[in-house]
Write a protein that holds these residues in place. Structure first.
Motif, PDB file in Angstrom:
ATOM      1  N   ARG A   1      23.305  82.756  38.772  1.00  0.00           N
ATOM      2  CA  ARG A   1      22.212  81.789  38.608  1.00  0.00           C
ATOM      3  C   ARG A   1      22.559  80.777  37.524  1.00  0.00           C
ATOM      4  O   ARG A   1      22.034  79.657  37.499  1.00  0.00           O
ATOM      5  N   HIS A   2      23.437  81.175  36.582  1.00  0.00           N
ATOM      6  CA  HIS A   2      23.698  80.362  35.399  1.00  0.00           C
ATOM      7  C   HIS A   2      25.163  79.959  35.254  1.00  0.00           C
ATOM      8  O   HIS A   2      25.457  79.020  34.508  1.00  0.00           O
ATOM      9  N   CYS A   3      26.072  80.663  35.923  1.00  0.00           N
ATOM     10  CA  CYS A   3      27.502  80.441  35.734  1.00  0.00           C
ATOM     11  C   CYS A   3      28.145  79.952  37.036  1.00  0.00           C
ATOM     12  O   CYS A   3      27.793  80.422  38.124  1.00  0.00           O
ATOM     13  N   ALA A   4      29.094  79.037  36.921  1.00  0.00           N
ATOM     14  CA  ALA A   4      29.729  78.450  38.098  1.00  0.00           C
ATOM     15  C   ALA A   4      30.652  79.433  38.803  1.00  0.00           C
ATOM     16  O   ALA A   4      30.867  79.338  40.017  1.00  0.00           O
ATOM     17  N   GLU A   5      31.230  80.368  38.045  1.00  0.00           N
ATOM     18  CA  GLU A   5      32.143  81.361  38.612  1.00  0.00           C
ATOM     19  C   GLU A   5      31.885  82.713  37.958  1.00  0.00           C
ATOM     20  O   GLU A   5      31.782  82.800  36.733  1.00  0.00           O
ATOM     21  N   VAL A   6      31.782  83.741  38.773  1.00  0.00           N
ATOM     22  CA  VAL A   6      31.548  85.099  38.270  1.00  0.00           C
ATOM     23  C   VAL A   6      32.532  86.041  38.945  1.00  0.00           C
ATOM     24  O   VAL A   6      32.686  86.027  40.169  1.00  0.00           O
ATOM     25  N   ILE A   7      33.193  86.870  38.150  1.00  0.00           N
ATOM     26  CA  ILE A   7      34.074  87.909  38.674  1.00  0.00           C
ATOM     27  C   ILE A   7      33.470  89.263  38.315  1.00  0.00           C
ATOM     28  O   ILE A   7      33.215  89.538  37.140  1.00  0.00           O
ATOM     29  N   GLY A   8      33.229  90.093  39.316  1.00  0.00           N
ATOM     30  CA  GLY A   8      32.754  91.449  39.100  1.00  0.00           C
ATOM     31  C   GLY A   8      33.902  92.425  39.274  1.00  0.00           C
ATOM     32  O   GLY A   8      34.609  92.372  40.283  1.00  0.00           O
ATOM     33  N   ILE A   9      34.105  93.288  38.293  1.00  0.00           N
ATOM     34  CA  ILE A   9      35.222  94.233  38.318  1.00  0.00           C
ATOM     35  C   ILE A   9      34.690  95.644  38.118  1.00  0.00           C
ATOM     36  O   ILE A   9      33.888  95.893  37.210  1.00  0.00           O
ATOM     37  N   ASP A  10      35.140  96.573  38.959  1.00  0.00           N
ATOM     38  CA  ASP A  10      34.745  97.967  38.810  1.00  0.00           C
ATOM     39  C   ASP A  10      35.885  98.868  39.282  1.00  0.00           C
ATOM     40  O   ASP A  10      36.654  98.486  40.175  1.00  0.00           O
ATOM     41  N   ALA A  11      35.977 100.059  38.699  1.00  0.00           N
ATOM     42  CA  ALA A  11      37.029 101.007  39.074  1.00  0.00           C
ATOM     43  C   ALA A  11      36.741 101.706  40.392  1.00  0.00           C
ATOM     44  O   ALA A  11      37.658 102.257  41.009  1.00  0.00           O
TER      45      ALA A  11
END
Length: 244
Positions: A66-76
Motif C-alpha cells: 500500500r505504501h512501497c513501490a516494491e516489496v520482497i517477501g522472504i520465508d524459509a
C-alpha cells in the motif's frame, strides 16, 4: 524441528487464518497491524523498497505494498511461499481449517482489491543468510522472527547494510525463546547472567543502537487458531528503529 511444522498442512491453514481469516470470534488483524501501527507511511519515499523477512503467507507483504513501490517477501518455508505466490497471482485461495478433531471447514483467503499485487514478489530464503543482490531497502519488517531463527545476532548484523539512511526497521516478537528453534547460547534474553536478568529488548537496543535510533515501542496482540475452542494467544512487542 521448526521446518517440519511450518511446512505442514496444518501450519498452512493456521497461518492463512492468522493472516486472512475472519470466522468469529477471531479476526485477522496482526499482520496488518504490524504495518498500520508501526510504519510511518508519510516518511516512506515514493519509489521505496521493502523486504518482509519471515513473511509467512504474505499478508504483511501485501500491506506494505500500500505504501512501497516494491516489496520482497522472504520465508524459509517452501509451503508458505507457495501459498503467498498463489495469492499474489490469483488474489484468493480456498483452504480447509480444523473445526474439531477431524472435522474441517472451508474458508477463502482474499488479498484486498485495493492492493497492487504486482508490487510484491516472494521467494524462499534463509533470513540469517540472505542471497547477494537484494539491494537496499527503505523498510524492513521482521514479524515474530527473531525467536524462530538459530542465530538472531547474525540476522541483526545483516540489517545495517540492507537499509537506506532514514529507513524504518520494524521488529515484532513475543520473545518466546525455545531451544527447538534457537540454541540456548544464542538467546538474546529470557535468562539470568549471574544475578542479573537479561531481557530481549535490552539486547536488541545494545545490538542495534550503533546503527539505528529507537522510534517507538508498542504491544500488538495476536491469536493462532488451532481449532474452534483452542487458540494460542500472544502479545508481541513491536519496536521501530530508524537507520542513522
Amino acid at each position: 524441528m521448526a521446518g517440519n511444522y511450518y511446512d505442514s498442512e496444518r501450519a498452512g491453514s493456521e497461518y492463512l487464518l492468522l493472516h486472512y481469516g475472519n470466522p468469529a470470534p477471531w479476526r485477522a488483524t496482526f499482520p496488518a497491524r504490524c504495518v498500520t501501527e508501526c510504519l510511518a507511511a508519510n516518511k516512506v519515499p515514493k519509489k521505496s523498497r521493502a523486504v518482509d523477512l519471515g513473511c509467512a503467507v504474505g499478508a504483511s507483504s501485501f500491506e506494505l505494498a500500500r505504501h512501497c513501490a516494491e516489496v520482497i517477501g522472504i520465508d524459509a518455508s517452501e509451503q508458505f511461499i507457495e501459498i503467498a505466490h498463489d495469492l499474489q497471482k490469483r488474489g484468493t485461495r480456498k483452504f480447509n481449517y480444523v473445526q474439531e478433531g477431524e472435522l474441517t471447514r472451508t474458508a477463502k483467503a482474499v488479498v484486498p482489491s485495493k492492493i497492487d499485487r504486482e508490487r510484491v514478489t516472494f521467494e524462499v530464503g534463509d533470513a540469517t543468510a540472505l542471497r547477494d543482490g537484494l539491494g537496499k531497502f527503505d523498510v524492513i519488517l521482521m514479524a515474530n522472527l527473531i525467536d524462530r531463527v538459530p542465530n538472531p545476532r547474525k540476522l541483526l548484523r545483516q540489517l545495517p547494510a540492507l537499509m537506506n539512511p532514514g529507513g524504518q526497521l520494524i521488529i515484532t516478537s513475543p520473545y518466546t525463546w525455545m531451544t527447538e528453534y534457537t540454541p540456548r547460547s544464542e538467546w538474546l534474553g529470557g535468562f539470568k547472567r549471574g544475578a542479573r536478568k537479561v531481557e530481549t529488548f535490552a539486547a536488541l537496543k545494545a545490538l542495534l543502537s550503533p546503527d539505528f535510533k529507537l522510534s517507538k515501542r508498542r504491544d500488538i496482540p495476536f491469536a493462532i487458531r488451532e481449532h474452534a475452542r483452542k487458540y494460542q494467544f500472544g502479545i508481541a512487542e513491536a519496536s521501530v528503529w530508524l537507520r542513522r
